[in-house]
Motif scaffolding. Structure first.
Motif, PDB file in Angstrom:
ATOM      1  N   GLU A   1       0.778  -1.082   0.111  1.00 12.77           N
ATOM      2  CA  GLU A   1       0.070  -0.021   0.045  1.00 12.77           C
ATOM      3  C   GLU A   1       0.734   1.301  -0.031  1.00 12.77           C
ATOM      4  O   GLU A   1       0.769   2.241  -0.727  1.00 12.77           O
ATOM      5  CB  GLU A   1      -0.948   0.031   1.124  1.00 12.77           C
ATOM      6  N   MET A   2       2.002   1.359   0.555  1.00 15.16           N
ATOM      7  CA  MET A   2       2.858   2.478   0.887  1.00 15.16           C
ATOM      8  C   MET A   2       3.607   2.485  -0.504  1.00 15.16           C
ATOM      9  O   MET A   2       4.003   3.690  -0.826  1.00 15.16           O
ATOM     10  CB  MET A   2       3.768   2.428   2.048  1.00 15.16           C
ATOM     11  N   GLN A   3       3.889   1.274  -1.126  1.00 16.57           N
ATOM     12  CA  GLN A   3       4.563   1.542  -2.253  1.00 16.57           C
ATOM     13  C   GLN A   3       3.605   2.392  -3.427  1.00 16.57           C
ATOM     14  O   GLN A   3       4.132   3.247  -4.426  1.00 16.57           O
ATOM     15  CB  GLN A   3       4.657   0.166  -2.934  1.00 16.57           C
ATOM     16  N   ILE A   4       2.293   2.158  -3.222  1.00 16.65           N
ATOM     17  CA  ILE A   4       1.415   2.731  -4.210  1.00 16.65           C
ATOM     18  C   ILE A   4       1.242   4.011  -3.896  1.00 16.65           C
ATOM     19  O   ILE A   4       1.675   4.925  -4.674  1.00 16.65           O
ATOM     20  CB  ILE A   4      -0.264   2.005  -4.057  1.00 16.65           C
ATOM     21  N   TYR A   5       1.192   4.526  -2.588  1.00 22.50           N
ATOM     22  CA  TYR A   5       1.186   5.832  -2.344  1.00 22.50           C
ATOM     23  C   TYR A   5       2.449   6.737  -2.926  1.00 22.50           C
ATOM     24  O   TYR A   5       2.407   7.919  -3.351  1.00 22.50           O
ATOM     25  CB  TYR A   5       1.006   5.948  -0.813  1.00 22.50           C
ATOM     26  N   ARG A   6       3.523   6.120  -2.578  1.00 19.19           N
ATOM     27  CA  ARG A   6       4.841   6.696  -3.074  1.00 19.19           C
ATOM     28  C   ARG A   6       4.701   7.035  -4.556  1.00 19.19           C
ATOM     29  O   ARG A   6       5.104   7.976  -4.968  1.00 19.19           O
ATOM     30  CB  ARG A   6       6.023   5.681  -2.768  1.00 19.19           C
ATOM     31  N   GLU A   7       4.283   6.023  -5.202  1.00 18.29           N
ATOM     32  CA  GLU A   7       4.286   5.959  -6.654  1.00 18.29           C
ATOM     33  C   GLU A   7       3.227   7.311  -7.125  1.00 18.29           C
ATOM     34  O   GLU A   7       3.498   7.939  -7.879  1.00 18.29           O
ATOM     35  CB  GLU A   7       4.058   4.782  -7.172  1.00 18.29           C
ATOM     36  N   VAL A   8       2.358   7.134  -6.575  1.00 20.48           N
ATOM     37  CA  VAL A   8       1.272   8.222  -6.894  1.00 20.48           C
ATOM     38  C   VAL A   8       1.520   9.587  -6.573  1.00 20.48           C
ATOM     39  O   VAL A   8       1.383  10.404  -7.428  1.00 20.48           O
ATOM     40  CB  VAL A   8      -0.287   7.707  -6.121  1.00 20.48           C
TER      41      VAL A   8
END
Lengths: 490, 549
Positions: free
Chosen positions: A90-97
């Protein structure tokens, strides 16, 4: 102000006593707010030369270490709704977003069509979740308070348009403080209806009696913040239909829980007469902070929320919410989070939260000396003292045991807002154990409340008849949040 | 002599009184009482109706008449028919970049994997077609978004995604970051010792909060009908604030350079005036109002003065060191009591942060909200929001530190130089003239020869996004760091010159162009609720599912 406290000769000592309390509470506050900030530095100027990425990250680390890890263990009420892990997908997604959408701004839909579409989809996804149909519409906002403000604004503007010069809104006294804030900002007269002292739901009969030709909206909570009670939305909605008054359901807390609770009483657009709802995605929707939605049954209501300045020199200006420019990033993150969790994820969360809530509630019900405030069967468990147990004192003792319960007043009580952090194994058990021990120790000894604690503050604040002193105290608290840390004397 | 005169006057008054009494005695006392009450009510209502808007009476009557006319069934049907086409066009134009036309209307039943979510998100990111990095866009994105900066933000973001300054005990780190960002900005504006401020979600919120604070101050001082006095060039957020907070607003005219007419402002000051406003610079033409003179008015009449530096908030404090000195616009003027400054524009922070600051805590406290008797505890918030995104404060903080003051000065110099180059170039284009004085980063232009909106429309076809202004018809380019290169400015000027030539050679001088038609229509209708309806349609379109073909 002396006269307010009683006859002249007794007034002075009382004031002195209260002022003494306040100054000790203030000292306590300053210490509490700057707790963990030991090095005493405060950056009051831009650095002359910019720091490198590594230097900035190192600085950041110092601040995130201040955050400590107490709340991760589930020792505090509400605030963080989600078990987070910095390395999770989930945090990976947020970083990318974050790298894609950091500078997007839905004020310019033609420049940022992607984020515009995301917002439209979030609104529709939430409307579907809350029983809306094809006409249901709305906007996003930065949080529950903004959503509530927007709904009040829309209903006020609708009333003004109908020729009501001094609109009034009728809310349960247990409704969120944002309604009172809305009344102050938008100049709406506020009528607060007491709650039933056993169910803690708003008294619908009294609500009916308060309705007049100036009423611009009725409010119910599903569920409310203080005790987690679920107002009788269907009864309020019937009043709304009968008198043609918009009904707002504040589902900031319950919006992502109640749709998954089996046999939950009706609360959403499926109830005829409900015209608007607020639901926080950043609470039990588990999205990062800074997102919420406000929904309306039809565009007729939503249009009163829009602002348009047709004559502005900078062009025909229109904005859909309180802000002008808005952070597209918050929208993109919310969107990613909703897609990532899915209905199945929210169902799991809701089950876990409600199960933990009921476990805590059942345990409290059995403790002699504590009394539950209402059903407490969704996500908040509120209780007060009974049989000689002073709840403010109880609260201060729990504070010492590092449990961050939230204080309630009128009547005095405490509550725990159950989040995913509390569903971790052993958390509720540990809490119940400490509650039992505390009540036990209170029965055996008669200590006074420690000065400067939150509990002492609340005990005192409720006794002050002149509420402006409490206002001032609250302002000092806010000021303290923005001051440099006090230089330690050693 | 004097005594005689006084006696005569007295006699005359007595006679007058007697005549009045004899006449009044003939009237039924009940009628008299009712008449008095009714008269008072009529007077108060008329007064309120009259003061509700600052528009001249004949315009309001025309608008009212038009509104009534519009309610006639036949007229309404006709208007609805007429509006159908433009409404469809709006819907199409909003969704034209939505290539796949798929719309998620419900949360998916099962969770998507992180790769699926990310693929989708980058697809949405690719909808945007404007070339920001090559200076094709006016304003909107103010920084060059380097990989280093993005990388930093992503790392900061990961730590602070769930933080919330509403709970300073739970998040002491983010609380401190917010406090430091506020103080760093106040230092830029030479705030005195007692100064104080708040971080908000954007310029509009900062402005609304300042108006809210001054409204509350006015109430506390016994002024129950507070009026905002601002230049017609001030940001629309002041009108919005007046609408939200139930205040009145009066607009002060500007001179030929688009600077507020301070003499006219002084004449408009009344007992209900609760704040004066100046912009440094304003949004439409990028002109800086004469802040020292406005501040002097504030001191003279004891009225707070707000300086709106939202747009140029991170340019104006560096102008002197960048070689473009301005008159004093900050707390250096004793009369300036509050300033709004956007960090998310030229401060280069991601969207969602701005600062509102006050000369003293006393003024700042009028902005605070607290409710001592709330059942959920003593509740107090400094801004409009309750919960706030701590990450917005954290990324702003990281950006300010990683940039540093020298970097902002360099950027300021480059941006202002580009704006000057652009302005000089526009002066030389036949048919165009500058609108207002381009004091900082915005360059506005108008034309008496052809329709300037047609120029904007044709520039859009060439991939540009410029801002249309009105009253008078004009267009502006807000230069950002993405324009800070003489080559990019020359490219804009080349395109602009070619487009102007094209428009000038049109038989209708561009009057038929889409934006020209829209603004022409809006200006021609006395009833502005029709414009409201069109803008509502525009916003509805933003939230609508894409139209299917």
């Amino acid at each position: 102000m002396g006269v307010i406290f009683g006859s002249r000769d007794t007034a002075t000592p009382q004031i002195v006593c209260i002022l003494k309390h306040i100054s000790s509470a203030q000292a306590g506050l300053t210490a509490a707010i700057h707790h963990g900030d030991e090095d005493g530095t405060f950056l009051a100027n831009l650095p002359e030369e910019g720091l490198s990425v590594e230097e900035t990250i190192n600085e950041i680390r110092k601040y995130s270490e201040m955050e400590g890890s107490d709340w991760m263990g589930g020792r505090c009420s509400g605030a963080v709704f989600h078990v987070e892990d910095a390395e999770s997908n989930e945090m990976q997604i947020y970083r990318e977003v974050c790298t894609h959408f950091a500078w997007t701004n839905p004020l310019w839909p033609k420049l940022f069509p992607g984020v515009r579409k995301m917002e439209a989809e979030i609104v529709k996804m939430c409307a579907s979740l809350l029983g809306g149909d094809k006409d249901t519409c709305g906007t996003m906002s930065t949080g529950g308070t903004s959503s509530i403000l927007l709904a009040c604004l829309a209903h006020r503007n609708r009333a003004l348009k109908k020729g009501i010069q001094f609109p009034e809104m009728i809310i349960p006294e247990s409704a969120h403080a944002a309604f009172i804030k809305a009344a102050e900002i938008f100049r709406i007269k506020l009528i607060r209806i007491p709650v039933d002292r056993t169910t803690y739901r708003v008294d619908v009969q009294k609500m009916k009696n308060a309705i007049s030709s100036r009423t611009c909206m009725l409010v119910g909570s599903a569920v409310n913040f203080p005790t987690g009670a679920h107002d009788e939305i269907d009864a309020i909605a019937r009043l709304g239909l009968k008198y043609d008054i918009p009904v707002h359901v504040d589902a900031c807390l319950g919006g992502f829980l109640l749709p998954f609770v089996v046999n939950a009483r009706p609360f959403d657009f499926r109830v005829d007469g409900v015209t608007s709802m607020s639901a926080d995605t950043h609470k039990y929707g588990l999205t990062p902070k800074g997102s919420s939605v406000v929904l309306y049954r039809s565009k007729e209501y939503l249009h009163h929320q829009y602002f348009c300045d047709p004559d502005w020199q900078g062009g025909i200006y229109a904005s859909s919410t309180l802000e002008g420019s808005r952070a597209g990033l918050n929208i993109a993150l919310c969107w990613a989070s909703l897609r990532y969790h899915g209905v199945a994820g929210y169902r799991k969360t809701a089950n876990a939260v409600v199960t933990a809530t009921i476990k805590l509630r059942n345990a409290i019900a059995e403790i002699s000396g504590l009394k539950l405030m209402g059903d407490c069967d969704v996500c908040v468990v509120g209780w007060t003292g009974d049989k000689g147990i002073n709840i403010d004192h109880f609260h201060s003792l729990m504070e010492k045991k590092k449990w961050g319960l939230a204080a309630l007043q009128f009547p005095s009580g405490v509550h725990l807002m159950v989040t995913m952090l509390h569903t971790q194994p052993g958390v509720i058990e540990a809490l119940v154990r400490d509650i039992k021990l505390t009540v036990e120790s209170m029965r055996n000894s008669k200590q006074a409340i420690e000065e400067g604690s939150t509990a002492a503050l609340y005990g005192m604040a409720q006794k002050i008849p002149d509420r402006s002193i409490v206002h001032e105290f609250a302002y000092t608290y806010l000021d303290t949040c923005y001051t440099a840390p006090p230089i330690s004397s050693d | 002599m004097l005594k005689e005169g006084a006696d005569a006057a007295k006699e005359h008054l007595v006679a007058l009184h007697e005549t009045a009494v004899t006449h009044l005695k003939k009237v039924d006392p009940v009628v008299l009482v009712i008449g008095t009450i009714a008269g008072t009510i009529v007077y108060l209502n008329t007064y309120r109706l009259y003061t509700r808007s600052e528009k001249p009476l004949h315009k309001r009557l025309a608008a009212w008449g038009f509104q009534q006319f519009r309610k006639l069934p036949a007229v309404r049907r006709r208007i609805e028919q007429e509006l159908e086409k433009p409404k469809m066009e709006i819907l199409e134009s909003i969704h034209k970049d939505d290539t796949d036309r798929h719309f998620y209307a419900a949360i998916p039943e099962d969770a998507l994997s992180s790769d699926q979510v990310l693929d989708l998100a980058s697809k949405y990111d690719d909808y945007g077609k404007f070339d920001v990095a090559h200076g094709k866009v006016s304003g909107a994105v103010y920084t060059d978004r380097t990989d280093d900066h993005l990388d930093l933000l992503a790392k900061v973001y990961r730590k602070y995604a769930y933080s919330n300054p509403l709970h300073p005990d739970v998040f002491p780190g983010v609380r401190k970051m917010e406090a430091e960002v506020i103080r760093m900005v106040i230092s830029l504006y030479h705030g005195p010792e007692d100064s104080s401020g708040s971080m908000t979600t954007g310029g509009t919120e900062s402005i609304v909060l300042a108006c809210f604070a001054y409204r509350n101050r006015a109430y506390a001082l016994g002024n129950d009908d507070p009026v905002i006095l601002c230049p017609i060039t001030a940001h629309a957020a002041f009108d919005k604030a007046a609408n939200l907070c139930g205040m009145r607003i009066q607009h002060v005219p500007v001179d030929e350079n688009q600077r507020v007419d301070v003499k006219a402002m002084e004449r408009l000051i009344g007992r209900h005036t609760c704040m004066l406003v100046g912009s440094a610079p304003n949004f439409p033409s990028g002109t800086v109002d004469p802040i020292p003179e406005i501040a002097k008015l504030g001191v003279k009449y004891g009225i707070p003065v707000h300086v709106d530096a939202c747009l140029g908030g991170f340019l104006v404090p560096f102008m002197k060191e960048a070689g473009f000195p301005l008159p004093v616009f900050d707390f250096g003027n004793p009369g300036v009591t509050s300033i709004s400054c956007d960090t998310h524009k030229y401060g280069c922070t991601p969207k969602g942060s701005s600062i509102v600051m006050y000369r003293s805590h006393e003024l700042h406290h009028y902005q605070y909200f607290s409710i001592p008797e709330w059942a959920g505890g003593i509740y107090a918030t400094p801004t409009i929001c309750g919960s706030r995104a701590g990450a917005n404060a954290a990324v702003a903080w990281a950006t300010l530190l990683s940039f540093g003051r020298q970097n902002y000065i360099t950027r300021c110099r480059k941006i202002v130089e580009s704006a000057k180059r652009l302005a000089d170039g526009i002066r030389l284009i036949p048919g165009l003239e500058l609108h207002g004085s381009p004091d900082v980063s915005v360059v506005a232009f108008k034309s008496t020869v052809f329709n300037v909106y047609a120029v904007a429309d044709r520039m859009t076809k060439k991939g540009y996004s410029l801002n249309a202004l009105q009253n008078p018809d004009s267009v502006h380019i807000c230069t950002t760091f993405n324009h800070a290169d003489s080559g990019k400015i020359d490219a804009i000027l080349g395109d602009l010159r070619a487009v102007c030539q094209e428009v000038n050679s049109l038989p209708d001088k561009g009057n038929g162009s889409a934006t020209a038609a829209l603004y022409g229509l809006a200006a021609g209708i006395p009833d502005k609720t029709l414009v409201d309806e069109m803008t509502a349609a525009y916003m509805d379109a933003c939230y609508a599912a894409p139209p299917k073909h």
